[in-house]
Write a protein that holds these residues in place. Sequence first.
Motif, mmCIF file in Angstrom:
data_model
loop_
_atom_site.group_PDB
_atom_site.id
_atom_site.type_symbol
_atom_site.label_atom_id
_atom_site.label_comp_id
_atom_site.label_asym_id
_atom_site.label_seq_id
_atom_site.Cartn_x
_atom_site.Cartn_y
_atom_site.Cartn_z
ATOM 1 N N MET A 263 21.877 50.177 25.649
ATOM 2 C CA MET A 263 22.291 49.648 24.363
ATOM 3 C C MET A 263 23.338 48.788 24.339
ATOM 4 O O MET A 263 23.250 47.839 23.441
ATOM 5 N N LEU A 264 24.171 48.987 25.119
ATOM 6 C CA LEU A 264 25.327 48.006 25.329
ATOM 7 C C LEU A 264 25.060 46.769 26.077
ATOM 8 O O LEU A 264 25.663 45.702 26.054
ATOM 9 N N ASP A 265 23.846 46.809 26.934
ATOM 10 C CA ASP A 265 23.788 45.812 27.898
ATOM 11 C C ASP A 265 23.442 44.495 27.378
ATOM 12 O O ASP A 265 23.868 43.226 27.845
ATOM 13 N N ASP A 266 23.019 44.218 26.022
ATOM 14 C CA ASP A 266 22.696 43.119 25.380
ATOM 15 C C ASP A 266 23.944 42.178 24.834
ATOM 16 O O ASP A 266 23.853 41.017 24.563
ATOM 17 N N ARG A 267 25.057 43.128 24.952
ATOM 18 C CA ARG A 267 26.403 42.579 24.541
ATOM 19 C C ARG A 267 27.341 42.242 25.530
ATOM 20 O O ARG A 267 28.133 41.319 25.352
ATOM 21 N N LEU A 268 27.304 42.818 26.773
ATOM 22 C CA LEU A 268 28.104 42.645 27.539
ATOM 23 C C LEU A 268 27.542 42.036 28.901
ATOM 24 O O LEU A 268 26.471 42.410 29.181
ATOM 25 N N GLU A 269 28.502 41.049 29.800
ATOM 26 C CA GLU A 269 27.962 40.768 30.942
ATOM 27 C C GLU A 269 28.853 41.226 32.256
ATOM 28 O O GLU A 269 29.932 41.642 31.742
ATOM 29 N N PRO A 270 28.237 41.205 33.399
ATOM 30 C CA PRO A 270 29.363 41.292 34.647
ATOM 31 C C PRO A 270 30.337 40.475 34.433
ATOM 32 O O PRO A 270 30.290 39.363 34.121
ATOM 33 N N VAL A 271 31.351 41.191 34.874
ATOM 34 C CA VAL A 271 32.726 40.331 34.913
ATOM 35 C C VAL A 271 32.678 39.146 36.027
ATOM 36 O O VAL A 271 32.438 39.476 37.184
ATOM 37 N N ALA A 272 33.176 37.979 35.704
ATOM 38 C CA ALA A 272 33.267 36.840 36.777
ATOM 39 C C ALA A 272 34.142 37.060 37.771
ATOM 40 O O ALA A 272 35.324 37.868 37.463
ATOM 41 N N SER A 273 34.063 36.572 38.738
ATOM 42 C CA SER A 273 35.003 36.883 40.206
ATOM 43 C C SER A 273 36.437 36.154 39.555
ATOM 44 O O SER A 273 37.435 36.728 40.425
ATOM 45 N N ARG A 274 36.290 35.052 38.993
ATOM 46 C CA ARG A 274 37.599 34.366 38.894
ATOM 47 C C ARG A 274 38.752 35.154 38.143
ATOM 48 O O ARG A 274 39.739 34.555 37.890
ATOM 49 N N VAL A 275 38.238 36.020 37.408
ATOM 50 C CA VAL A 275 39.424 36.821 36.817
ATOM 51 C C VAL A 275 39.343 38.298 37.279
ATOM 52 O O VAL A 275 38.575 38.678 37.861
ATOM 53 N N THR A 276 40.588 38.989 36.967
ATOM 54 C CA THR A 276 40.608 40.211 37.650
ATOM 55 C C THR A 276 39.751 41.114 36.719
ATOM 56 O O THR A 276 39.363 41.013 35.667
ATOM 57 N N MET A 277 39.044 42.341 37.376
ATOM 58 C CA MET A 277 38.312 43.300 36.935
ATOM 59 C C MET A 277 38.590 43.677 35.453
ATOM 60 O O MET A 277 37.953 43.775 34.476
ATOM 61 N N GLY A 278 39.861 44.262 35.402
ATOM 62 C CA GLY A 278 40.537 44.724 34.360
ATOM 63 C C GLY A 278 40.521 43.823 33.210
ATOM 64 O O GLY A 278 40.316 44.149 32.091
ATOM 65 N N SER B 85 33.695 49.967 37.999
ATOM 66 C CA SER B 85 34.004 51.537 38.026
ATOM 67 C C SER B 85 34.749 51.880 36.834
ATOM 68 O O SER B 85 34.999 50.979 35.809
ATOM 69 N N HIS B 86 35.214 53.162 36.629
ATOM 70 C CA HIS B 86 35.581 53.577 35.397
ATOM 71 C C HIS B 86 37.128 53.187 34.915
ATOM 72 O O HIS B 86 37.582 53.034 33.912
ATOM 73 N N MET B 87 37.904 52.808 36.166
ATOM 74 C CA MET B 87 39.207 52.471 35.947
ATOM 75 C C MET B 87 39.274 51.233 34.994
ATOM 76 O O MET B 87 40.134 51.265 34.215
ATOM 77 N N PRO B 88 38.832 50.278 35.387
ATOM 78 C CA PRO B 88 39.262 48.942 34.567
ATOM 79 C C PRO B 88 38.745 49.196 33.127
ATOM 80 O O PRO B 88 39.309 48.596 32.224
ATOM 81 N N VAL B 89 37.559 49.849 32.858
ATOM 82 C CA VAL B 89 37.087 50.333 31.443
ATOM 83 C C VAL B 89 38.240 50.994 30.718
ATOM 84 O O VAL B 89 38.509 50.674 29.800
ATOM 85 N N ARG B 90 38.826 51.824 31.568
ATOM 86 C CA ARG B 90 39.669 52.994 31.021
ATOM 87 C C ARG B 90 40.917 52.095 30.748
ATOM 88 O O ARG B 90 41.523 52.451 29.452
#
Length: 233
Positions: free
Chosen positions: A1-16, A50-55
């Motif tokens: 349900m969230l996939d159409d709103r969010l994208e994989p994070v680009a490598s040029r910024v930190t994951m968090g 992973s869960h860490m940057p999301v948390r």
Amino acid sequence: MLDDRLEPVASRVTMGDGVYLQLRNALITGRFDPGQALTISALASSFRTSHMPVREALRRLAAENALEVASNGSAKVPQVSVERLDDIYRARAVLEGMATELAAAHVDQGGLAALEAIVADHEATYASGNVYDMLLKNRDFHFAIYRASGSEVLVQLIDTLWLRHGPYMRMLSSEISPRPGSGLQEPLSQHHRVIVEALRKRDGAAARDAMVADIGATQGLLRQLCMAVESSR
């Protein structure tokens, strides 16, 4: 349900930071419903991380009062209420009115032309039925003025208020979307034209008053929607 709103994070910024910035932008533009739960697992899956940057992102957003985080780390978008709405709008009227008044002394011809183009785009996107893009153009219009104030502090404070305003943006888009061509956007467009004209004349007081009127018009509509929500709970 969230996939159409969010994208994989680009490598040029930190994951968090990438997770935080995308979530923050989604919240500020009203992508999530008031009271909607945001689980760490679902978000991590959407971001492919992973869960860490999301948390950590949820914690940062909770510190900005954009989310409410439970003891298990899950989060939800705050519910709407007339009391919260009025509190946000009192602060918005003061800060955004001040930024607009300051902008009148600084905006140049290029800035005025850019504002006129945004107003035209704002009206065109609504006429096409693209309500979400219309609301984004509205945000572009406001922040182009606030940045012209020359006050970094005011822009930061206003941005925080708009973040907390996200659930109400969601209500607004849901209200307008079923009724394209209804004319609901016309008062907002009129306010925008008055603001640009006052800025062109370098009349800071008139520009401030027009901005406060613009903010108040939206508040009036949202108050009605909030009262309907509160009465149904």
